[in-house]
Design a protein around this motif. Structure first.
Motif, PDB file in Angstrom:
ATOM      1  N   SER A   1       0.826  -1.216   0.000  1.00 50.12           N
ATOM      2  CA  SER A   1       0.000   0.000   0.000  1.00 50.12           C
ATOM      3  C   SER A   1       0.861   1.268   0.000  1.00 50.12           C
ATOM      4  O   SER A   1       0.333   2.369   0.106  1.00 50.12           O
ATOM      5  CB  SER A   1      -0.903   0.009   1.234  1.00 50.12           C
ATOM      6  OG  SER A   1      -0.094  -0.032   2.409  1.00 50.12           O
ATOM      7  N   GLY A   2       2.173   1.113  -0.116  1.00 54.23           N
ATOM      8  CA  GLY A   2       3.093   2.253  -0.064  1.00 54.23           C
ATOM      9  C   GLY A   2       3.000   3.153  -1.283  1.00 54.23           C
ATOM     10  O   GLY A   2       2.290   2.879  -2.253  1.00 54.23           O
ATOM     11  N   GLU A   3       3.773   4.210  -1.218  1.00 57.84           N
ATOM     12  CA  GLU A   3       3.769   5.239  -2.265  1.00 57.84           C
ATOM     13  C   GLU A   3       4.247   4.705  -3.615  1.00 57.84           C
ATOM     14  O   GLU A   3       3.748   5.092  -4.657  1.00 57.84           O
ATOM     15  CB  GLU A   3       4.678   6.388  -1.801  1.00 57.84           C
ATOM     16  CG  GLU A   3       4.754   7.554  -2.746  1.00 57.84           C
ATOM     17  CD  GLU A   3       5.800   8.570  -2.310  1.00 57.84           C
ATOM     18  OE1 GLU A   3       6.430   9.147  -3.198  1.00 57.84           O
ATOM     19  OE2 GLU A   3       5.975   8.780  -1.089  1.00 57.84           O
ATOM     20  N   LYS A   4       5.219   3.784  -3.594  1.00 59.44           N
ATOM     21  CA  LYS A   4       5.801   3.242  -4.830  1.00 59.44           C
ATOM     22  C   LYS A   4       5.418   1.772  -5.004  1.00 59.44           C
ATOM     23  O   LYS A   4       5.400   1.002  -4.036  1.00 59.44           O
ATOM     24  CB  LYS A   4       7.333   3.346  -4.803  1.00 59.44           C
ATOM     25  CG  LYS A   4       7.870   4.751  -4.634  1.00 59.44           C
ATOM     26  CD  LYS A   4       7.892   5.488  -5.931  1.00 59.44           C
ATOM     27  CE  LYS A   4       8.544   6.852  -5.777  1.00 59.44           C
ATOM     28  NZ  LYS A   4       8.118   7.774  -6.794  1.00 59.44           N
TER      29      LYS A   4
END
Length: 194
Positions: free
Chosen positions: A168-171
């Motif tokens: 679910s992270g930015e990248k």
């Protein structure tokens, strides 16, 4: 059906080992969570120890086979290194639970299983070293590179991904792989190939 049953056992044990640790889980809990009989468990695994080994072996074998396949192609070292790193990074998404259990529970591997895992890790390291060595020899990579330190830097940097990577992270995992590739190639390519 056989493969599906085996996968159910592995997936159930991953959830349980992650939550309670290897020694905090019984075969009874695994079969109950997987919704199978004890006989079904022992048909696929001789023991909980073998199951732990299989969890480790799945992702190590995957990354080793992919690296060996990339390395056998008649492509420049930088192209092969790019492919190896991309596959290596992808494993932290594909086998996220396996890796979490590996880093938490690998101390419980039986010596004979630990030896197999160690051998495969050494083979993987050897493939990366050979690609870097070839890159240095052909002039595609910098002549002043330490093959050992460069290999260990790549392994250390990528292996640490398990500590912080979140789906679910930015990248995305692909973006992270591209970032690593860019960073590594900028560090190893000779001025004439940059």
């Amino acid at each position: 059906m056989e493969t599906e049953l085996r996968e159910r056992i592995i997936n159930a044990s991953l959830v349980l080992f992650e939550r309670h640790g290897f020694h905090g889980v019984t075969v009874n809990q695994i079969v109950e969570t997987a919704g199978i009989s004890k006989g079904g468990f022992y048909h696929h695994f001789s023991s909980k120890d073998e199951l732990l080994f299989v969890i480790h072996d799945i992702f190590i074998t995957y990354v080793l086979e992919r690296a060996a396949s990339s390395n056998q192609q008649s492509l420049p070292p930088a192209t092969r290194l790019r492919s190896i790193i991309k596959d290596f990074v992808s494993v932290f998404d594909i086998y996220k639970a396996h890796l979490t259990v590996f880093y938490q529970e690998s101390i419980y591997l039986k010596p004979e299983h630990e030896e197999i895992v160690k051998r495969k890790r050494q083979q993987f390291k050897g493939i990366i070293q050979s690609v870097i060595r070839e890159g240095v020899d052909t002039g595609e990579f910098r002549k002043d590179l330490s093959i050992e330190i460069t290999t260990m830097a790549i392994l250390g940097m990528v292996n640490w991904t398990y500590k912080w990577y979140q789906r679910s992270g930015e990248k995305s995992i692909e973006e992270i792989a591209d970032y690593y590739i860019d960073l590594i190639l900028h560090a190893v390519l000779s001025d004439s190939t940059k």
